[in-house]
Design a protein around this motif. Structure first.
Motif, mmCIF file in Angstrom:
data_model
loop_
_atom_site.group_PDB
_atom_site.id
_atom_site.type_symbol
_atom_site.label_atom_id
_atom_site.label_comp_id
_atom_site.label_asym_id
_atom_site.label_seq_id
_atom_site.Cartn_x
_atom_site.Cartn_y
_atom_site.Cartn_z
ATOM 1 N N THR A 52 -33.088 -13.553 -5.891
ATOM 2 C CA THR A 52 -34.329 -13.007 -5.342
ATOM 3 C C THR A 52 -34.127 -12.358 -3.979
ATOM 4 O O THR A 52 -34.963 -11.576 -3.544
ATOM 5 C CB THR A 52 -35.396 -14.112 -5.183
ATOM 6 N N GLY A 53 -33.054 -12.718 -3.306
ATOM 7 C CA GLY A 53 -32.844 -12.241 -1.944
ATOM 8 C C GLY A 53 -33.674 -13.010 -0.926
ATOM 9 O O GLY A 53 -33.668 -12.682 0.256
ATOM 10 N N ILE A 54 -34.377 -14.044 -1.378
ATOM 11 C CA ILE A 54 -35.201 -14.855 -0.482
ATOM 12 C C ILE A 54 -34.503 -16.194 -0.292
ATOM 13 O O ILE A 54 -34.614 -17.098 -1.132
ATOM 14 C CB ILE A 54 -36.623 -15.048 -1.069
ATOM 15 N N ARG A 55 -33.764 -16.309 0.798
ATOM 16 C CA ARG A 55 -32.981 -17.521 1.044
ATOM 17 C C ARG A 55 -33.869 -18.756 1.170
ATOM 18 O O ARG A 55 -33.489 -19.842 0.746
ATOM 19 C CB ARG A 55 -32.136 -17.344 2.293
ATOM 20 N N ALA A 56 -35.052 -18.581 1.723
ATOM 21 C CA ALA A 56 -35.951 -19.720 1.890
ATOM 22 C C ALA A 56 -36.396 -20.291 0.543
ATOM 23 O O ALA A 56 -36.609 -21.499 0.420
ATOM 24 C CB ALA A 56 -37.165 -19.327 2.718
ATOM 25 N N LEU A 57 -36.533 -19.441 -0.454
ATOM 26 C CA LEU A 57 -36.910 -19.915 -1.778
ATOM 27 C C LEU A 57 -35.796 -20.770 -2.381
ATOM 28 O O LEU A 57 -36.045 -21.834 -2.939
ATOM 29 C CB LEU A 57 -37.239 -18.730 -2.683
ATOM 30 N N GLY A 58 -34.567 -20.328 -2.246
ATOM 31 C CA GLY A 58 -33.430 -21.135 -2.686
ATOM 32 C C GLY A 58 -33.332 -22.423 -1.898
ATOM 33 O O GLY A 58 -33.023 -23.483 -2.447
ATOM 34 N N GLY A 59 -33.627 -22.351 -0.609
ATOM 35 C CA GLY A 59 -33.629 -23.552 0.227
ATOM 36 C C GLY A 59 -34.703 -24.534 -0.175
ATOM 37 O O GLY A 59 -34.513 -25.750 -0.115
ATOM 38 N N ALA A 60 -35.844 -24.016 -0.618
ATOM 39 C CA ALA A 60 -36.922 -24.895 -1.076
ATOM 40 C C ALA A 60 -36.519 -25.638 -2.341
ATOM 41 O O ALA A 60 -36.803 -26.833 -2.488
ATOM 42 C CB ALA A 60 -38.196 -24.083 -1.314
ATOM 43 N N VAL A 61 -35.834 -24.957 -3.252
ATOM 44 C CA VAL A 61 -35.339 -25.608 -4.470
ATOM 45 C C VAL A 61 -34.301 -26.665 -4.091
ATOM 46 O O VAL A 61 -34.336 -27.796 -4.593
ATOM 47 C CB VAL A 61 -34.743 -24.574 -5.444
ATOM 48 N N PHE A 62 -33.389 -26.311 -3.204
ATOM 49 C CA PHE A 62 -32.369 -27.241 -2.720
ATOM 50 C C PHE A 62 -33.022 -28.478 -2.106
ATOM 51 O O PHE A 62 -32.653 -29.613 -2.419
ATOM 52 C CB PHE A 62 -31.481 -26.521 -1.692
ATOM 53 N N ALA A 63 -34.009 -28.272 -1.255
ATOM 54 C CA ALA A 63 -34.678 -29.387 -0.580
ATOM 55 C C ALA A 63 -35.472 -30.248 -1.561
ATOM 56 O O ALA A 63 -35.402 -31.483 -1.508
ATOM 57 C CB ALA A 63 -35.601 -28.856 0.522
ATOM 58 N N ALA A 64 -36.210 -29.623 -2.463
ATOM 59 C CA ALA A 64 -37.022 -30.383 -3.426
ATOM 60 C C ALA A 64 -36.140 -31.245 -4.329
ATOM 61 O O ALA A 64 -36.448 -32.420 -4.571
ATOM 62 C CB ALA A 64 -37.879 -29.438 -4.254
ATOM 63 N N CYS A 65 -35.068 -30.679 -4.799
ATOM 64 C CA CYS A 65 -34.155 -31.452 -5.647
ATOM 65 C C CYS A 65 -33.480 -32.563 -4.854
ATOM 66 O O CYS A 65 -33.271 -33.663 -5.366
ATOM 67 C CB CYS A 65 -33.117 -30.540 -6.281
ATOM 68 N N GLY A 66 -33.148 -32.283 -3.604
ATOM 69 C CA GLY A 66 -32.540 -33.309 -2.755
ATOM 70 C C GLY A 66 -33.486 -34.466 -2.495
ATOM 71 O O GLY A 66 -33.083 -35.635 -2.534
ATOM 72 N N VAL A 67 -34.749 -34.159 -2.255
ATOM 73 C CA VAL A 67 -35.745 -35.220 -2.044
ATOM 74 C C VAL A 67 -35.915 -36.038 -3.322
ATOM 75 O O VAL A 67 -35.965 -37.272 -3.283
ATOM 76 C CB VAL A 67 -37.088 -34.622 -1.579
ATOM 77 N N GLY A 68 -35.975 -35.371 -4.459
ATOM 78 C CA GLY A 68 -36.103 -36.083 -5.731
ATOM 79 C C GLY A 68 -34.906 -36.980 -6.008
ATOM 80 O O GLY A 68 -35.058 -38.145 -6.394
ATOM 81 N N ALA A 69 -33.709 -36.447 -5.803
ATOM 82 C CA ALA A 69 -32.500 -37.251 -6.012
ATOM 83 C C ALA A 69 -32.449 -38.409 -5.025
ATOM 84 O O ALA A 69 -32.038 -39.521 -5.376
ATOM 85 C CB ALA A 69 -31.257 -36.376 -5.875
ATOM 86 N N GLY A 70 -32.875 -38.166 -3.793
ATOM 87 C CA GLY A 70 -32.910 -39.229 -2.792
ATOM 88 C C GLY A 70 -33.887 -40.325 -3.160
ATOM 89 O O GLY A 70 -33.608 -41.521 -2.980
#
Length: 113
Positions: A29-47
Motif C-alpha cells: 500500500t505504501g502506507i507504513r503505518a498501516l503495516g505497523g498497525a497490523v504488526f502491533a495488533a498481531c503482537g498484542v494478540g500474541a502477547g
C-alpha cells in the motif's frame, strides 16, 4: 472475536502474520503505518495469548523476540543488503518457530482440563 476464540489461535500464527503481512501491507500500500498497525495488533494478540498460557516473564521475552525480529529484518535488508522479502521470511520463520516451541507446543503437550 471472544476471548475464548482468541485463546484457541496459535500465538505463532499471529507472530507470523504480524511480521509477514505487516511488511506486505506496508510495502503493497505504501502506507507504513498501516503495516505497523497490523504488526502491533498481531503482537498484542500474541502477547495476550502468551500471558494467559505462560505468564508475564515468558511474554516479555517473546515480545522482545518479536520486536527484535522486526529490527533484524530491517538490518538484514538495509544493512546487509538481503532482499527485503528474504529478510522478512528469515526472521518470521525464526520468531514464529520459537513462539511455537515456547507457547503453542507446550500447550499441546498439556492434558486437557
Amino acid at each position: 472475536m471472544t476471548t475464548s476464540a482468541l485463546a484457541r489461535i496459535p500465538a505463532s500464527l499471529l507472530v507470523a502474520v504480524g511480521l509477514a503481512a505487516g511488511f506486505g501491507i506496508a510495502q503493497g500500500t505504501g502506507i507504513r503505518a498501516l503495516g505497523g498497525a497490523v504488526f502491533a495488533a498481531c503482537g498484542v494478540g500474541a502477547g495476550w495469548i502468551a500471558a494467559r498460557r505462560r505468564g508475564p516473564a515468558v511474554t516479555a521475552g517473546l515480545a522482545a523476540l518479536y520486536v527484535g525480529a522486526f529490527v533484524l529484518a530491517h538490518v538484514l535488508a538495509l544493512g546487509a543488503g538481503f532482499p527485503a522479502w528474504f529478510a522478512v521470511s528469515l526472521v518470521t520463520v525464526a520468531a514464529a518457530g520459537v513462539t511455537y516451541g515456547v507457547i503453542d507446543r507446550s500447550r499441546e503437550a498439556m492434558p486437557a482440563r
